[in-house]
Write an enzyme that holds these catalytic residues in place. Structure first.
Site, PDB file in Angstrom:
ATOM      1  N   HIS A   1       0.909  -1.187   0.002  1.00  0.00           N
ATOM      2  CA  HIS A   1       0.021   0.053  -0.183  1.00  0.00           C
ATOM      3  C   HIS A   1       0.891   1.260  -0.083  1.00  0.00           C
ATOM      4  O   HIS A   1       1.818   1.272   0.696  1.00  0.00           O
ATOM      5  CB  HIS A   1      -0.931   0.105   1.161  1.00  0.00           C
ATOM      6  CG  HIS A   1      -2.262   0.894   1.056  1.00  0.00           C
ATOM      7  ND1 HIS A   1      -2.026   2.296   1.298  1.00  0.00           N
ATOM      8  CD2 HIS A   1      -3.201   0.443   0.660  1.00  0.00           C
ATOM      9  CE1 HIS A   1      -3.207   2.801   1.340  1.00  0.00           C
ATOM     10  NE2 HIS A   1      -3.981   1.930   0.513  1.00  0.00           N
TER      11      HIS A   1
ATOM     12  N   ASP B   1      -8.119  -5.167  -0.662  1.00  0.00           N
ATOM     13  CA  ASP B   1      -8.573  -6.238  -1.634  1.00  0.00           C
ATOM     14  C   ASP B   1      -8.109  -7.717  -1.669  1.00  0.00           C
ATOM     15  O   ASP B   1      -8.520  -8.376  -2.214  1.00  0.00           O
ATOM     16  CB  ASP B   1      -7.634  -5.712  -3.128  1.00  0.00           C
ATOM     17  CG  ASP B   1      -8.244  -4.296  -3.450  1.00  0.00           C
ATOM     18  OD1 ASP B   1      -9.406  -4.090  -3.563  1.00  0.00           O
ATOM     19  OD2 ASP B   1      -7.397  -3.366  -3.625  1.00  0.00           O
TER      20      ASP B   1
HETATM   21  C1  LIG Z   1      -0.489  -0.618  -3.884  1.00  0.00           C
HETATM   22  C2  LIG Z   1       0.879  -0.305  -4.889  1.00  0.00           C
HETATM   23  C3  LIG Z   1       0.445   0.249  -6.066  1.00  0.00           C
HETATM   24  C4  LIG Z   1       1.701   0.671  -4.023  1.00  0.00           C
HETATM   25  O1  LIG Z   1       2.733   1.087  -4.592  1.00  0.00           O
HETATM   26  P1  LIG Z   1       3.836   2.230  -4.300  1.00  0.00           P
HETATM   27  O2  LIG Z   1       3.473   2.956  -3.296  1.00  0.00           O
HETATM   28  O3  LIG Z   1       3.877   2.755  -5.685  1.00  0.00           O
HETATM   29  O4  LIG Z   1       4.829   1.132  -4.070  1.00  0.00           O
HETATM   30  P2  LIG Z   1       5.893   0.403  -5.338  1.00  0.00           P
HETATM   31  O5  LIG Z   1       5.103  -0.169  -6.452  1.00  0.00           O
HETATM   32  O6  LIG Z   1       6.798   1.602  -5.763  1.00  0.00           O
HETATM   33  O7  LIG Z   1       6.616  -0.520  -4.485  1.00  0.00           O
HETATM   34  C5  LIG Z   1       7.862  -0.312  -3.603  1.00  0.00           C
HETATM   35  C6  LIG Z   1       8.535  -1.664  -3.281  1.00  0.00           C
HETATM   36  O8  LIG Z   1       7.686  -2.726  -2.824  1.00  0.00           O
HETATM   37  C7  LIG Z   1       7.538  -3.795  -3.966  1.00  0.00           C
HETATM   38  N1  LIG Z   1       5.981  -4.067  -3.789  1.00  0.00           N
HETATM   39  C8  LIG Z   1       5.000  -3.302  -3.614  1.00  0.00           C
HETATM   40  N2  LIG Z   1       4.013  -4.021  -3.720  1.00  0.00           N
HETATM   41  C9  LIG Z   1       4.405  -5.222  -4.104  1.00  0.00           C
HETATM   42  C10 LIG Z   1       3.298  -6.390  -4.322  1.00  0.00           C
HETATM   43  N3  LIG Z   1       2.389  -6.352  -4.389  1.00  0.00           N
HETATM   44  N4  LIG Z   1       4.110  -7.444  -4.800  1.00  0.00           N
HETATM   45  C11 LIG Z   1       5.737  -7.548  -4.812  1.00  0.00           C
HETATM   46  N5  LIG Z   1       6.194  -6.480  -4.357  1.00  0.00           N
HETATM   47  C12 LIG Z   1       5.510  -5.303  -4.169  1.00  0.00           C
HETATM   48  C13 LIG Z   1       7.964  -2.867  -5.145  1.00  0.00           C
HETATM   49  O9  LIG Z   1       8.385  -4.099  -5.951  1.00  0.00           O
HETATM   50  C14 LIG Z   1       9.013  -2.060  -4.670  1.00  0.00           C
HETATM   51  O10 LIG Z   1      10.205  -2.844  -4.580  1.00  0.00           O
HETATM   52  P3  LIG Z   1      11.699  -2.301  -5.044  1.00  0.00           P
HETATM   53  O11 LIG Z   1      11.915  -0.975  -4.153  1.00  0.00           O
HETATM   54  O12 LIG Z   1      12.579  -3.325  -4.537  1.00  0.00           O
HETATM   55  O13 LIG Z   1      11.588  -1.926  -6.537  1.00  0.00           O
HETATM   56  C15 LIG Z   1       1.662  -1.725  -4.788  1.00  0.00           C
HETATM   57  O14 LIG Z   1       1.893  -1.977  -3.605  1.00  0.00           O
HETATM   58  C16 LIG Z   1       0.914  -2.693  -5.642  1.00  0.00           C
HETATM   59  O15 LIG Z   1       1.293  -2.702  -6.942  1.00  0.00           O
HETATM   60  N6  LIG Z   1       0.362  -3.568  -4.855  1.00  0.00           N
HETATM   61  C17 LIG Z   1      -0.475  -4.800  -5.713  1.00  0.00           C
HETATM   62  C18 LIG Z   1      -1.639  -3.804  -6.431  1.00  0.00           C
HETATM   63  C19 LIG Z   1      -2.691  -3.616  -5.209  1.00  0.00           C
HETATM   64  O16 LIG Z   1      -3.129  -4.819  -4.466  1.00  0.00           O
HETATM   65  N7  LIG Z   1      -3.385  -2.485  -5.322  1.00  0.00           N
HETATM   66  C20 LIG Z   1      -4.457  -2.499  -4.446  1.00  0.00           C
HETATM   67  C21 LIG Z   1      -3.803  -1.271  -3.450  1.00  0.00           C
HETATM   68  S1  LIG Z   1      -5.201  -0.967  -2.152  1.00  0.00           S
END
Ligand SMILES: CC(C)(COP(=O)(O)OP(=O)(O)OC[C@H]1O[C@@H](n2cnc3c(N)ncnc32)[C@H](O)[C@@H]1OP(=O)(O)O)[C@@H](O)C(=O)NCCC(=O)NCCS
Length: 375
Positions: free
Chosen positions: A259, A310
């Site tokens: 998140h 989710d």
């Molecule tokens: C929610 C989300 C978009 C937040 O993303 P964000 O703040 O932009 O964080 P990032 O995507 O930059 O992730 C930060 C780090 O954690 C990792 N990470 C984050 N969510 C992850 C996941 N669901 N699975 C695997 N790795 C994950 C990223 O790969 C990144 O790793 P790195 O620093 O080694 O590259 C992200 O956690 C995600 O894509 N989750 C899956 C989709 C989801 O469940 N969305 C619903 C949100 S309520």
């Protein structure tokens, strides 16, 4: 050079009384009330009143509010015709986005900044979003739509409208709790979208249409569908470790995990986890929750990431017998309460959203070459 907050991370773009997302402590508050207390003591209708009218209703306020909400349980004939003829294999979120956009065509009152009209429109949208989802779901199966009833709660009525039979009290209560947990969530992507749109002094239908398009994506509301697809792909609890290891090795995301704001457990997740556990045990299908819990443990231990809203909601909806592609529309049904409240709030003290961008194109002035001579 100013620093760029990519994804607007850490930027406070406005103030809101509606919800507080405390990422450090894993708390979610709606107008001063903790969600743990709201799910324990209130219904989704009461929470919608709280968001729209700024207070928890007393009994007579709730009765009047519920009557008004239910009075909007109908769709314009043109929207019904669209739902009947929409492609059977269209995505329900796409159909919902277009359906809500169409609602605007049948509102000829104008006066898009009128508070009283917008309060009424906000309630009408909340009442009509589930009808659009349910009607399309019936039509795509070759079934007729179910006549709306005035005696059922929002949650019970949605299950009634998709299945054609009244749900049991426990199913209705489970969905009601899920609705409360999804009702509002600070400046999330879809809410931001709705605020950006209304801040141009567009109209509430356009704002909610923007929000639905934004919610659809797998990084936002679309993640709940992705969770079930993942569980189906894994197949059984003994395959979880290998599956997750492969995903992490390929640097792929696990849906329902992580998140932007919560750095500890998403406070909505434990409620959904316990409901998912109870439902799957009752169904004698515990492999879904076993797989989910194992995935959550691995991600917490190996990546320090927690389950989000989710993750377990997917198993809850699945156990309620809801088709997978209606999971994100259910998110939209509940979040419509928050989106519409946020739109009303934005209009109270509006300012256009207009961030800047760092230009990375050519620095030297470019000379225009006549088109016939361009490479
Ligand atoms: C929610 C989300 C978009 C937040 O993303 P964000 O703040 O932009 O964080 P990032 O995507 O930059 O992730 C930060 C780090 O954690 C990792 N990470 C984050 N969510 C992850 C996941 N669901 N699975 C695997 N790795 C994950 C990223 O790969 C990144 O790793 P790195 O620093 O080694 O590259 C992200 O956690 C995600 O894509 N989750 C899956 C989709 C989801 O469940 N969305 C619903 C949100 S309520």
């Amino acid at each position: 050079m100013p620093t760029i907050a990519k994804g607007l991370e850490g930027i406070i773009a406005n103030s809101s009384r509606l919800s507080m997302v405390d990422g450090a402590n894993g708390q979610l508050i709606y107008l001063g009330y903790h969600i743990d207390d709201l799910v324990e003591n209130c219904t989704f209708e009461e929470v919608t009143h709280l968001l729209h009218r700024g207070k928890l209703p007393n009994q007579s306020e709730l009765d009047a509010f519920t009557r008004e909400l239910r009075s909007h349980r109908s769709l314009p004939e043109g929207v019904v015709e669209f739902l009947k003829h929409a492609p059977k294999d269209a995505g329900p979120m796409d159909v919902l986005r277009t359906g809500v956009s169409m609602l605007g065509l049948y509102d000829t009152d104008g006066k898009y900044q009128d508070r009283a009209l917008n309060e009424s429109r906000a309630l009408a949208i909340c009442a009509k979003v589930p009808l659009i989802v349910a009607a399309y779901h019936r039509f795509r199966q070759g079934l007729e739509i179910v006549e709306p009833r005035m005696d059922l709660s929002e949650a019970a009525h949605f299950l009634y409208m998709i299945n054609g039979e009244e749900p049991g009290a426990e199913s209705a209560k489970t969905l009601d709790v899920a609705y409360i947990l999804h009702a509002d969530h600070g400046m999330n992507a879809s809410t931001f979208s709705s605020r950006v749109t209304i801040a141009t002094l567009s109209d509430i239908y356009s704002a909610i249409t923007s929000a639905i398009g934004t919610l659809k994506g797998p990084l936002h509301g679309g993640a709940n569908e992705g969770v079930i697809q993942m569980l189906e792909e894994i197949g059984s609890p003994d395959k979880v470790d290998e599956y997750v290891a492969g995903k992490l090795e390929r640097k792929e995301k696990i849906m329902g995990i992580g998140h932007r704001v919560y750095k500890v457990l998403d406070p909505r997740a434990p409620h959904l986890q316990s409901m998912a556990k109870k439902l799957t045990e009752e169904l004698g299908e515990t492999k879904w929750i076993e797989m989910s819990e194992r995935i959550a443990t691995i991600m917490r231990e190996q990546k320090g990431l927690n389950a989000n809203v989710d993750f377990y909601s997917a198993t809850v909806y699945y156990s309620l017998g809801v088709p997978t592609d209606l999971f994100t529309p259910i998110f939209a049904i509940s979040r419509a309460a928050g989106w519409t409240a946020q739109v009303l709030e934005q209009l109270e003290d509006n300012r256009l959203y207009r961030p800047l961008t760092e230009y990375t194109g050519p620095e030297e002035p470019q000379k225009i070459i006549p088109i016939a001579e361009r490479a």
